[in-house]
Design an enzyme around this catalytic site. Sequence first.
Site: not given
Length: 264
Positions: A48, A73, A99, A169, A173
């Site tokens: 993360d 990153d 994720n 977005y 996706k």
Amino acid sequence: MSTNPNSPSHREGRLAGRTALITGAGLGIGRACAVRFSEEGARLVLTDIDPINLAKTRALLAPGCEVLVHVADVTEETQVAELFSHADAFGPVEILVNNVGGGRPGRIWDLSVEDWDHTMRLSLRSMFLCTRAILPGMIERGYGRIACLSSGARNGTVWNALHMGACAYSTAKAGVTGFVRDLAIELADSGVTINAVAPGPIDTELAGPFLRAMEEQGLDYSPFRMVPMHRLGTPREVADALLYVCSQEASYVTGTTLDVSGGR
């Protein structure tokens, strides 16, 4: 041979003996996935951008879970290379959960090029870099499971579109689905499967308050009204779906996008 009953060789579960790398493991779905996989016996590589959140996730893992934590990153090529160098030293990674994602909302006429590129970078560039890095080892070993986070937004989500606009977005996706479909075909004879999980409205630390506020305001397009189950999903419910596509139970499942969206 180790005699520690909590060592990976002695732990039981659907992922026992497997090493999984999870990106964006500091919060929300990434954190829930890490906890769920640890419960099923996986060794974990968690990454993360936020070291504090990573430490909090680590503290929640099942007792005896062997874990490597690495701050990175994953939209940066050099940092991804360093991450996988550390991961390879930890042991062969057989499961990858892409994720990391997100983006900046806005109506298309208000979006800057920077806003658009930022969203594509988070959801698509990170997935590309991590998948590219892990595949040579998986193909050489003849085994691998890759799971990517898509979203119900890939088909347009009413509450996002009407409330603030989310075309960047949604586009990103939808791109996840295309990525998974093509690679499933490319990898079909390799022993590596790749699938996507598409959450609906999920009660994460970031999204939950925003989604509940729509209902409190009495908006007709609140997800509580639009979703047939009339509730938000939980991060663990998404983690359960990720567990399935990363397990041996999904050995004949590849190129799919599994909706976890309360019937929406």
